[in-house]
Design an enzyme around this catalytic site. Sequence first.
Site, short mmCIF file in Angstrom:
data_model
loop_
_atom_site.label_atom_id
_atom_site.label_comp_id
_atom_site.label_asym_id
_atom_site.label_seq_id
_atom_site.Cartn_x
_atom_site.Cartn_y
_atom_site.Cartn_z
N CYS A 44 0.57 -0.73 -0.07
CA CYS A 44 0.56 0.10 -0.09
C CYS A 44 0.82 1.21 -0.05
CB CYS A 44 -1.03 0.30 1.27
SG CYS A 44 -1.95 1.20 1.51
N CYS A 49 -1.29 1.58 -3.09
CA CYS A 49 -2.89 2.90 -2.52
C CYS A 49 -2.12 4.41 -2.77
CB CYS A 49 -3.25 2.17 -1.61
SG CYS A 49 -3.49 0.92 -0.97
N LYS A 52 -0.10 5.33 -5.97
CA LYS A 52 -0.67 5.73 -7.17
C LYS A 52 -1.97 6.85 -6.85
CE LYS A 52 -4.70 3.85 -6.20
NZ LYS A 52 -4.97 2.82 -6.17
N TYR A 100 6.56 4.34 9.37
CA TYR A 100 6.16 3.60 9.66
C TYR A 100 7.16 2.74 10.65
CZ TYR A 100 1.90 2.88 6.94
OH TYR A 100 0.27 2.67 6.83
N TYR A 179 -8.98 -3.65 -10.56
CA TYR A 179 -8.45 -2.20 -10.35
C TYR A 179 -7.63 -1.66 -11.08
CZ TYR A 179 -11.24 -3.14 -5.66
OH TYR A 179 -12.37 -3.16 -4.92
N GLU A 183 -7.50 2.08 -13.07
CA GLU A 183 -6.40 2.95 -12.71
C GLU A 183 -5.03 3.55 -13.25
OE1 GLU A 183 -5.80 1.97 -8.73
OE2 GLU A 183 -8.57 2.59 -8.10
N ARG A 200 -9.80 -9.56 -20.76
CA ARG A 200 -10.08 -11.01 -21.85
C ARG A 200 -11.79 -11.24 -21.47
NH1 ARG A 200 -8.74 -15.26 -16.52
NH2 ARG A 200 -10.36 -14.32 -15.23
N ARG A 206 -15.58 -6.51 -12.86
CA ARG A 206 -16.67 -7.35 -13.19
C ARG A 206 -17.54 -7.97 -11.79
NH1 ARG A 206 -16.12 -13.37 -15.48
NH2 ARG A 206 -14.28 -13.39 -15.40
N GLY A 264 -4.60 -9.32 -11.84
CA GLY A 264 -4.61 -9.52 -9.99
C GLY A 264 -2.93 -9.79 -9.41
N THR A 313 -6.33 -3.39 1.54
CA THR A 313 -5.97 -2.32 2.80
C THR A 313 -6.57 -2.17 3.88
OG1 THR A 313 -3.67 -1.49 1.39
CG2 THR A 313 -4.51 0.04 3.83
N HIS A 438 -26.69 21.90 -0.31
CA HIS A 438 -26.88 21.96 -1.99
C HIS A 438 -25.91 23.41 -2.64
CE1 HIS A 438 -28.88 22.95 -6.22
NE2 HIS A 438 -29.22 24.01 -5.77
N GLU A 443 -25.31 15.62 -2.94
CA GLU A 443 -26.73 15.56 -2.33
C GLU A 443 -27.54 14.70 -3.57
OE1 GLU A 443 -29.19 19.22 -3.70
OE2 GLU A 443 -27.81 19.89 -5.08
P1 NDP Z 1 -8.04 -7.81 -10.58
O1 NDP Z 1 -8.84 -9.29 -9.50
O2 NDP Z 1 -9.06 -6.24 -10.24
O3 NDP Z 1 -9.20 -8.16 -11.66
C1 NDP Z 1 -8.27 -8.90 -12.85
C2 NDP Z 1 -8.28 -8.72 -13.69
O4 NDP Z 1 -7.67 -9.07 -14.62
C3 NDP Z 1 -9.56 -8.95 -13.96
O5 NDP Z 1 -10.05 -7.49 -15.22
C4 NDP Z 1 -9.80 -10.09 -14.63
O6 NDP Z 1 -9.62 -10.70 -16.18
C5 NDP Z 1 -7.88 -9.83 -15.62
N1 NDP Z 1 -7.59 -11.29 -15.30
C6 NDP Z 1 -7.60 -12.44 -14.67
N2 NDP Z 1 -6.47 -13.22 -15.20
C7 NDP Z 1 -6.22 -13.06 -16.38
C8 NDP Z 1 -5.52 -13.40 -17.21
N3 NDP Z 1 -4.66 -15.12 -16.55
N4 NDP Z 1 -5.76 -13.46 -18.54
C9 NDP Z 1 -5.63 -12.32 -18.67
N5 NDP Z 1 -6.65 -11.67 -18.31
C10 NDP Z 1 -6.34 -11.57 -16.71
O7 NDP Z 1 -6.66 -7.46 -10.22
P2 NDP Z 1 -5.91 -6.33 -10.17
O8 NDP Z 1 -4.70 -7.03 -9.96
O9 NDP Z 1 -6.82 -4.93 -10.68
O10 NDP Z 1 -5.65 -5.64 -8.37
C11 NDP Z 1 -5.39 -6.73 -7.49
C12 NDP Z 1 -6.60 -6.55 -6.32
O11 NDP Z 1 -5.84 -5.24 -5.74
C13 NDP Z 1 -7.67 -6.57 -6.48
O12 NDP Z 1 -8.20 -7.33 -5.90
C14 NDP Z 1 -7.41 -5.66 -5.48
O13 NDP Z 1 -8.61 -5.48 -4.41
C15 NDP Z 1 -6.58 -4.47 -4.78
N6 NDP Z 1 -6.53 -3.23 -5.35
C16 NDP Z 1 -7.32 -2.23 -4.93
C17 NDP Z 1 -7.33 -0.87 -5.28
C18 NDP Z 1 -8.03 -0.12 -4.72
O14 NDP Z 1 -8.88 -0.43 -4.05
N7 NDP Z 1 -8.63 1.09 -5.21
C19 NDP Z 1 -6.34 -0.58 -6.07
C20 NDP Z 1 -5.82 -1.40 -6.59
C21 NDP Z 1 -5.31 -2.58 -6.10
P3 NDP Z 1 -11.89 -10.35 -16.20
O15 NDP Z 1 -12.03 -10.44 -14.79
O16 NDP Z 1 -12.69 -9.34 -16.94
O17 NDP Z 1 -11.92 -11.97 -16.27
#
Ligand code: NDP
Length: 458
Positions: A44, A49, A52, A100, A179, A183, A200, A206, A264, A313, A438, A443
């Site tokens: 984070c 976070c 970013k 920290y 995410y 972002e 994909r 999703r 992911g 986080t 307002h 609101e």
């Molecule tokens: P996410 O799990 O959010 O999204 C993963 C994306 O990658 C999805 O769109 C998925 O496709 C795609 N995907 C997954 N596996 C494959 C693969 N093998 N080949 C091709 N595409 C694939 O992961 P992120 O990496 O964006 O973020 C990780 C985690 O970090 C999140 O779960 C979130 O909790 C945390 N995070 C939170 C933030 C916040 O609170 N603002 C900011 C950044 C990260 P589909 O689902 O369409 O099939």
Amino acid sequence: MPDPFDYDLFVIGAGSGGVRASRIAAGHGARVAIAEEYRIGGTCVIRGCVPKKMLVYASMFADELHHARNKGWTIGDASFDWATLRDFVNSDVDRLEGLYGNTLGSAGVESFAERAVITGPNTLRLASGREISAAHILIATGSWPVMPDFAGAEHCITSNEVFHLEEFPQRMVVMGGGYIAVEFAGVFNALGSKVTLVNRSETILRSYEQGIVERLPPIMQARGMDLQFNARIEHVTKLDDGSLRVTLSNGAVIDADQVLVATGRAPNTAGLGLENAGIALGSKGEIPVDAFSRTSCENIYAVGDVTDRVQLTPVAILEGHAFADTVFGGKPRKVDHATIPTAVFSQPSIASVGLTEEQARQQYSEINIYTSDFRPMKNIFSPRMERGFYKMVVDGASDRVLGLHMIGPESAEILQSAAIAIKAGLTKADFDDTTAIHPTMAEELVLLKQVAGCNALL
Ligand code: NDP
């Protein structure tokens, strides 16, 4: 009688969950030590976070400058220098890392800047070779970006590297639709990159309320991003000039300066020595824990992303705090993993708490939907016609608000207070009884109108 253990608690990983657990446990009087092999602060603070969000803010200046110029301000030649922004962000990360570290020190937590490996239910070995014993061990090692297997993946970067790029990428391909992908696509697009997002499936984000999410792709496209859905990266080739040629499964070929993969994050458990304490991993590589974050080994606990409950986080922090209160504070506490507010710092941002309409319809017999589709006043300064959209999901029988989902400027800031009301179980009537401020975007939350035909009994 001498204490049989060197420490009451040994924490592996000084990220959000580990630092909070250490500090609170020490406050309860425990003798605590923590090992961190990289930098104090974890994902984070160091490469997630915090830096970013700084990039998000910085990238939004581009729009503000442009809109100001169109509304009477005279602004000279505006140009952007990546190295200056990058170094500013990283220097603030250094500052936070120091804070920290100070927090741990002033709480009386002993820090080891090295890797720790579990050698038994109560024992660990540090990279330096030192053997340590502890009454309790907490694993808070977080998660790590997953890199899918395709030819040329070694030329691509993840969110770990994106904060340190030598050169600003004029052309960027972003793989993923979660995410991180959404972002960073927004950040680099706003800063001037030509961004192509490749996902994909046929959508992005999703897990979010799709009635909200479907508003974002047209906005991203109108802001200049190329979205390639139902597509994967087949291979990436490095060209003689150092740039990258990306071939997609749909036949498209895109040249880019950087390819950011955000598909992911997987629990960080490799080489931790879990087998030495009889801890087996779950199906997604996570450390299974009970409601008190206890693993299958009685005195070993795990919190945060490594448990793959909710990868956020603030959740890791709550889990670390609850663990420390439970084990060392005499106050057993479970973390409520329901009704967790969350936001995507896309441009515009998306924020969400509680059930989506689809989830609510699976759990309740009568659902009412209330929405507001509006043009935020701030957007009048923009030539773009972007609208905000808020959607509330309500239990028809009790009038209780089950979910709230928003897209629009400052959604995350607005949602946080509403999340308190929803967690407290307030009703739609309670929202309606609240006087509007307002003119604001917020609101709209107390002015939501029912969508006709959405209260059908299922
Ligand atoms: P996410 O799990 O959010 O999204 C993963 C994306 O990658 C999805 O769109 C998925 O496709 C795609 N995907 C997954 N596996 C494959 C693969 N093998 N080949 C091709 N595409 C694939 O992961 P992120 O990496 O964006 O973020 C990780 C985690 O970090 C999140 O779960 C979130 O909790 C945390 N995070 C939170 C933030 C916040 O609170 N603002 C900011 C950044 C990260 P589909 O689902 O369409 O099939």
